[in-house]
Design an enzyme around this catalytic site. Structure first.
Site, PDB file in Angstrom:
ATOM      1  N   GLY A   1     -15.945  17.470 -81.960  1.00 47.49           N
ATOM      2  CA  GLY A   1     -14.500  17.577 -81.779  1.00 47.49           C
ATOM      3  C   GLY A   1     -13.874  16.241 -81.435  1.00 47.49           C
TER       4      GLY A   1
ATOM      5  N   GLY B   1     -10.393  14.611 -79.157  1.00 47.79           N
ATOM      6  CA  GLY B   1      -9.301  14.846 -78.228  1.00 47.79           C
ATOM      7  C   GLY B   1      -8.324  13.688 -78.257  1.00 47.79           C
TER       8      GLY B   1
ATOM      9  N   VAL C   1     -15.765  14.034 -79.009  1.00 45.51           N
ATOM     10  CA  VAL C   1     -16.683  14.857 -78.224  1.00 45.51           C
ATOM     11  C   VAL C   1     -17.958  15.065 -79.038  1.00 45.51           C
ATOM     12  CG1 VAL C   1     -17.020  17.047 -77.023  1.00 45.51           C
ATOM     13  CG2 VAL C   1     -14.737  16.012 -77.111  1.00 45.51           C
TER      14      VAL C   1
ATOM     15  N   ASP D   1      -1.199  21.016 -69.305  1.00 46.83           N
ATOM     16  CA  ASP D   1      -1.295  21.148 -70.765  1.00 46.83           C
ATOM     17  C   ASP D   1      -2.062  22.419 -71.126  1.00 46.83           C
ATOM     18  OD1 ASP D   1      -0.863  20.534 -73.417  1.00 46.83           O
ATOM     19  OD2 ASP D   1      -2.531  19.106 -73.570  1.00 46.83           O
TER      20      ASP D   1
END
Length: 281
Positions: free
Chosen positions: A16, A18, A23, A133
Site C-alpha cells: 500500500g 499512504g 507500506v 482523519d
C-alpha cells in the site's frame, strides 16, 4: 533504504501507499511472524508541518498501545534518511472495500463494525488524542477480522500537560471532515465524532450524507450540514439509529455527542437491534 531494520525484519512486497510513504509486508527474523512496515523517505519532506506529523505518529501509537481496535506499534527505526514504523499487519479488505462490495448493511451488521470504531475513538480521546482523519480507508481488518483504526499521521494532542488546548488546521477528507474544521476555527476532538457519524450513515444508507460533484461542492454541502434521511433509503432504519446520527452529525458542537456518550446511546446499548423502547432524549 532498509539498512536500519534488516537485522530484525526481512522486507517483502509493497502492500500500500499512504500520504508520507509506502507500506511493505515484512517478516520478523526472530519469530517468523508477518507485520506491516510504513517507510518514509524523510528527504522528500520539505514542509515543517509534515515533519512534525512524521515525528508525532509513532509517539501517538505508543501512547495508544493496548487497545484491541487500534493498530499496534511493534518497532520504530529512525535514521537520517528514512523512518520505518513497524505495526500489526492488516491484510484483509479495509472498510472502504467492504462498503464498495456491500453498499449498505443491516443495523446489527453496521453495529458490529461501528462499535469497535467508537470504542477505539473513545480510548484515543481519553488519553488526549484526536485522530482527525477518520474515514473508511483508515479502518483496517487483521487476518482474524478484528477492526483496527490506523493512520495517525494527522493525529494531534488536544490535552497536554494537564491542560485542554484547541486544535487548528484544515485536515481530513472531503466527505468526512467536520464543518468547524473547514471554517478555519479552533476545534475539539468532537471532529472525530462527526466523521464517525458520517461512516455510520454510509453503513446504513450506502451513500454519504453530504456530497457534490467536486470537492468544493462537497465542502459546501458539509458546511450547510443539512442532514436528511431520504424515505426511500431510510424506510427500514430505526428511530434509534436516526437519533444517534442526528446527535453525531450535529453542526452545534456543544450538542454533538462525545465518543463516550455515543457508547451509551440506546442504539449502541441494544447492539443495533431495532424496536428499543429506551429513552432517546
Amino acid at each position: 533504504m532498509f539498512e536500519s531494520l534488516k537485522n530484525d525484519y526481512q522486507v517483502c512486497d509493497e502492500i500500500g501507499r499512504g500520504r508520507f510513504g509506502a507500506v511493505f509486508r515484512c517478516t520478523s527474523t526472530a519469530s517468523g511472524h508477518s507485520f506491516a512496515c510504513k517507510s518514509i523517505d524523510k528527504r522528500h519532506l520539505s514542509d515543517p508541518v509534515d515533519r512534525q506529523c512524521l515525528d508525532r505518529e509513532p509517539k501517538i501509537l505508543h501512547l495508544l498501545a493496548g487497545h484491541p481496535n487500534i493498530l499496534r506499534l511493534q518497532a520504530v527505526f529512525d535514521d537520517p534518511n528514512f523512518l520505518h514504523i513497524v505495526t500489526d499487519l492488516c491484510d484483509s479488505d479495509d472498510l472502504y472495500a467492504r462498503l464498495t462490495a456491500a453498499r449498505s448493511f443491516s443495523e446489527p451488521a453496521a453495529f458490529a463494525l461501528f462499535q469497535p470504531l467508537i470504542s477505539a475513538l473513545a480510548h484515543c480521546h481519553r488519553v488526549g488524542v484526536a485522530h482527525r482523519d477518520i474515514k473508511p480507508d483508515n479502518i483496517l481488518f487483521d487476518s482474524a477480522g478484528k477492526l483496527k483504526l490506523a493512520d495517525f499521521g494527522s493525529a494531534e494532542w488536544f490535552f497536554c500537560a494537564g491542560e485542554r488546548r484547541p486544535m487548528r488546521g484544515i485536515v481530513g477528507t472531503p466527505y468526512y471532515v467536520a464543518p468547524e474544521v473547514l471554517a478555519g476555527r479552533d476545534y475539539s476532538e468532537k471532529v472525530d465524532v462527526w466523521s464517525a457519524g458520517v461512516i455510520l450513515y454510509i453503513l446504513l444508507a450506502g451513500v454519504p450524507p453530504f456530497y457534490g460533484e467536486t470537492p468544493v461542492e462537497t465542502f459546501e454541502a458539509v458546511m450547510r450540514g443539512n442532514l436528511r434521511f431520504p424515505t426511500k433509503i431510510f424506510r427500514s432504519v430505526s428511530p434509534e439509529a436516526k437519533d444517534l446520527l442526528r446527535k453525531m452529525i450535529c453542526k452545534d458542537v456543544s450538542r454533538r455527542l462525545s465518543a463516550e456518550q455515543v457508547l451509551r446511546h440506546p442504539w449502541m446499548i441494544n447492539g443495533g437491534e431495532t424496536g428499543s423502547t429506551a429513552d432517546l432524549t
